[in-house]
Design a protein around this motif. Structure first.
Motif, mmCIF file in Angstrom:
data_model
loop_
_atom_site.group_PDB
_atom_site.id
_atom_site.type_symbol
_atom_site.label_atom_id
_atom_site.label_comp_id
_atom_site.label_asym_id
_atom_site.label_seq_id
_atom_site.Cartn_x
_atom_site.Cartn_y
_atom_site.Cartn_z
ATOM 1 N N CYS A 148 0.845 -1.188 0.000
ATOM 2 C CA CYS A 148 0.000 0.000 0.000
ATOM 3 C C CYS A 148 0.881 1.239 0.000
ATOM 4 C CB CYS A 148 -0.930 0.005 1.211
ATOM 5 S SG CYS A 148 -0.061 0.029 2.797
ATOM 6 N N GLY A 149 0.267 2.381 -0.347
ATOM 7 C CA GLY A 149 1.018 3.626 -0.391
ATOM 8 C C GLY A 149 0.120 4.804 -0.684
ATOM 9 N N TYR A 150 0.637 5.728 -1.489
ATOM 10 C CA TYR A 150 -0.088 6.967 -1.799
ATOM 11 C C TYR A 150 -1.167 6.759 -2.856
ATOM 12 C CZ TYR A 150 3.051 10.107 0.780
ATOM 13 O OH TYR A 150 3.751 10.768 1.758
ATOM 14 N N GLU A 151 -1.934 5.721 -2.740
ATOM 15 C CA GLU A 151 -3.060 5.479 -3.631
ATOM 16 C C GLU A 151 -4.267 5.138 -2.771
ATOM 17 O OE1 GLU A 151 -2.678 6.138 -6.672
ATOM 18 O OE2 GLU A 151 -0.539 5.889 -7.076
ATOM 19 N N LYS A 152 -5.452 5.347 -3.292
ATOM 20 C CA LYS A 152 -6.652 5.065 -2.510
ATOM 21 C C LYS A 152 -7.091 3.616 -2.679
ATOM 22 C CE LYS A 152 -8.434 9.757 -2.142
ATOM 23 N NZ LYS A 152 -9.592 10.658 -2.325
ATOM 24 N N PHE A 153 -6.134 2.723 -2.516
ATOM 25 C CA PHE A 153 -6.412 1.287 -2.525
ATOM 26 C C PHE A 153 -5.197 0.539 -1.986
ATOM 27 C CE2 PHE A 153 -5.297 2.643 -6.896
ATOM 28 C CZ PHE A 153 -4.074 2.020 -7.052
ATOM 29 N N ALA A 154 -5.452 -0.655 -1.475
ATOM 30 C CA ALA A 154 -4.386 -1.595 -1.154
ATOM 31 C C ALA A 154 -4.237 -2.537 -2.348
ATOM 32 C CB ALA A 154 -4.702 -2.375 0.108
ATOM 33 N N ILE A 155 -3.064 -3.097 -2.505
ATOM 34 C CA ILE A 155 -2.747 -3.921 -3.664
ATOM 35 C C ILE A 155 -2.414 -5.327 -3.195
ATOM 36 C CG2 ILE A 155 -1.140 -4.242 -5.589
ATOM 37 C CD1 ILE A 155 -0.655 -1.095 -5.242
ATOM 38 N N HIS A 166 -6.959 -4.752 -6.683
ATOM 39 C CA HIS A 166 -6.988 -3.487 -5.968
ATOM 40 C C HIS A 166 -8.188 -3.465 -5.018
ATOM 41 C CE1 HIS A 166 -4.617 -2.418 -9.609
ATOM 42 N NE2 HIS A 166 -3.905 -1.767 -8.718
ATOM 43 N N LEU A 167 -7.912 -3.194 -3.752
ATOM 44 C CA LEU A 167 -8.964 -3.118 -2.738
ATOM 45 C C LEU A 167 -9.140 -1.654 -2.367
ATOM 46 C CD1 LEU A 167 -7.818 -6.095 -0.477
ATOM 47 C CD2 LEU A 167 -9.293 -6.147 -2.498
ATOM 48 N N PRO A 168 -10.281 -1.045 -2.692
ATOM 49 C CA PRO A 168 -10.433 0.405 -2.545
ATOM 50 C C PRO A 168 -10.439 0.884 -1.096
ATOM 51 C CG PRO A 168 -12.502 -0.607 -3.201
ATOM 52 C CD PRO A 168 -11.463 -1.677 -3.286
ATOM 53 N N SER A 169 -9.975 2.126 -0.930
ATOM 54 C CA SER A 169 -9.933 2.774 0.369
ATOM 55 C C SER A 169 -10.404 4.216 0.200
ATOM 56 C CB SER A 169 -8.510 2.736 0.936
ATOM 57 O OG SER A 169 -8.393 3.504 2.113
ATOM 58 N N ASP A 170 -10.883 4.810 1.281
ATOM 59 C CA ASP A 170 -11.321 6.207 1.216
ATOM 60 C C ASP A 170 -10.143 7.175 1.176
ATOM 61 O OD1 ASP A 170 -13.990 5.510 1.257
ATOM 62 O OD2 ASP A 170 -14.129 5.590 3.443
ATOM 63 N N ASP A 171 -8.963 6.682 1.527
ATOM 64 C CA ASP A 171 -7.773 7.532 1.562
ATOM 65 C C ASP A 171 -6.566 6.653 1.291
ATOM 66 O OD1 ASP A 171 -6.162 9.728 1.885
ATOM 67 O OD2 ASP A 171 -6.850 10.220 3.902
ATOM 68 N N PHE A 184 -8.051 -13.041 5.700
ATOM 69 C CA PHE A 184 -8.415 -11.626 5.723
ATOM 70 C C PHE A 184 -7.183 -10.753 5.508
ATOM 71 C CE2 PHE A 184 -11.484 -13.845 8.359
ATOM 72 C CZ PHE A 184 -12.697 -13.364 7.873
ATOM 73 N N LEU A 185 -7.427 -9.565 4.965
ATOM 74 C CA LEU A 185 -6.386 -8.559 4.824
ATOM 75 C C LEU A 185 -6.882 -7.272 5.466
ATOM 76 C CD1 LEU A 185 -3.605 -7.781 3.506
ATOM 77 C CD2 LEU A 185 -4.970 -6.805 1.646
ATOM 78 N N ALA A 186 -6.076 -6.707 6.335
ATOM 79 C CA ALA A 186 -6.415 -5.433 6.970
ATOM 80 C C ALA A 186 -5.431 -4.372 6.498
ATOM 81 C CB ALA A 186 -6.359 -5.558 8.489
ATOM 82 N N PHE A 187 -5.957 -3.165 6.272
ATOM 83 C CA PHE A 187 -5.062 -2.041 5.982
ATOM 84 C C PHE A 187 -5.623 -0.778 6.600
ATOM 85 C CE2 PHE A 187 -7.749 -2.774 2.260
ATOM 86 C CZ PHE A 187 -8.264 -1.520 1.954
ATOM 87 N N GLY A 188 -4.712 0.102 6.983
ATOM 88 C CA GLY A 188 -5.100 1.299 7.701
ATOM 89 C C GLY A 188 -4.858 2.558 6.901
ATOM 90 N N SER A 194 -9.652 -0.915 7.304
ATOM 91 C CA SER A 194 -10.480 -1.718 6.397
ATOM 92 C C SER A 194 -10.061 -3.185 6.504
ATOM 93 C CB SER A 194 -10.321 -1.240 4.954
ATOM 94 O OG SER A 194 -10.688 0.118 4.823
ATOM 95 N N VAL A 195 -11.026 -4.082 6.538
ATOM 96 C CA VAL A 195 -10.764 -5.519 6.577
ATOM 97 C C VAL A 195 -11.503 -6.172 5.419
ATOM 98 C CG1 VAL A 195 -10.927 -7.651 7.904
ATOM 99 C CG2 VAL A 195 -10.480 -5.470 9.082
ATOM 100 N N TRP A 196 -10.752 -6.889 4.588
ATOM 101 C CA TRP A 196 -11.326 -7.560 3.425
ATOM 102 C C TRP A 196 -11.163 -9.071 3.564
ATOM 103 C CZ3 TRP A 196 -13.286 -5.430 -1.306
ATOM 104 C CH2 TRP A 196 -13.336 -4.035 -1.314
ATOM 105 N N ALA A 197 -12.190 -9.803 3.202
ATOM 106 C CA ALA A 197 -12.109 -11.258 3.131
ATOM 107 C C ALA A 197 -11.406 -11.638 1.832
ATOM 108 C CB ALA A 197 -13.495 -11.885 3.190
#
Length: 199
Positions: A148-155, A166-171, A184-188, A194-197
């Motif tokens: 993850c990084g400066y994009e509005k998603f985790a990869i 790509h798992l979308p994020s609000d920020d 599960f994958l969690a990212f902050g 956010s927690v994704w199955a």
């Protein structure tokens, strides 16, 4: 006590050693069973950005700040191998070991992730962004890598199939982690987790 601002501490999986790094070219390793074996390793040529123990507690992976290199240190022999895994000038922001202690994934300030096979020295790299990636995580079966990084998603990357999700994020996301069972994958991000199955 140490004369630098400490930015990271990490236990060895066997709980026998503790490593720390900070705003310097050095790492310090504490042997909790025999404190006479505490020592400092000076990398001399570059600041240490991040550090991670191998799951078998035998090796350390060290990501460097400016050279784009990852160093693998055998903590018993202190033998060090240096690998150019990112372009020079690419800060290695995070390193993570596969569960079998045979591969190291790293992400850089240039938006790429590299998988290093420490037995053969071979590298597999993929660029995911034009901006910095902050964190990297393996699934427990070592089949998937998240970053993850400066994009509005985790990869999420499956290197064997070269498939990317790509798992979308609000920020933009600053940290990412698989659950121990890889279900599960969690990212902050800013004030949100956010927690994704997976699957």
């Amino acid at each position: 006590r140490w004369d630098v601002t400490i930015s990271q501490v990490s236990w060895s999986p066997d709980s026998n050693r503790l490593v720390c790094c900070g705003n310097s070219c050095k790492i310090k390793i504490f042997d909790l069973k025999n404190q006479k074996n505490n020592f400092i390793l000076d990398q001399k040529d570059d600041f240490v950005r991040c550090v991670a123990w191998s799951p078998d507690s035998k090796m350390l992976a060290i990501g460097m700040s400016a050279s784009g290199t990852v160093k693998i240190i055998n903590v018993e022999t202190l033998q060090t191998k240096i690998y150019q895994v990112h372009n020079v000038g690419g800060i290695v922001n995070a390193v993570a070991w596969s569960s079998d202690s045979k591969r190291v994934a790293s992400c850089s300030g240039m938006g790429d992730v590299t998988i290093l096979d420490i037995d053969t020295g071979t590298k597999t790299s993929k660029t995911f962004s034009e901006r910095s990636l902050f964190n990297v995580s393996w699934s427990s079966d070592s089949k998937l890598i998240a970053t993850c990084g400066y994009e509005k998603f985790a990869i999420v990357w499956n290197p064997s199939e070269d498939s990317v999700y790509h798992l979308p994020s609000d920020d933009w996301a600053s940290c990412v982690s698989f659950s121990p069972d890889s279900k599960f994958l969690a990212f902050g991000s800013d004030k949100i987790i956010s927690v994704w199955a997976m699957g």
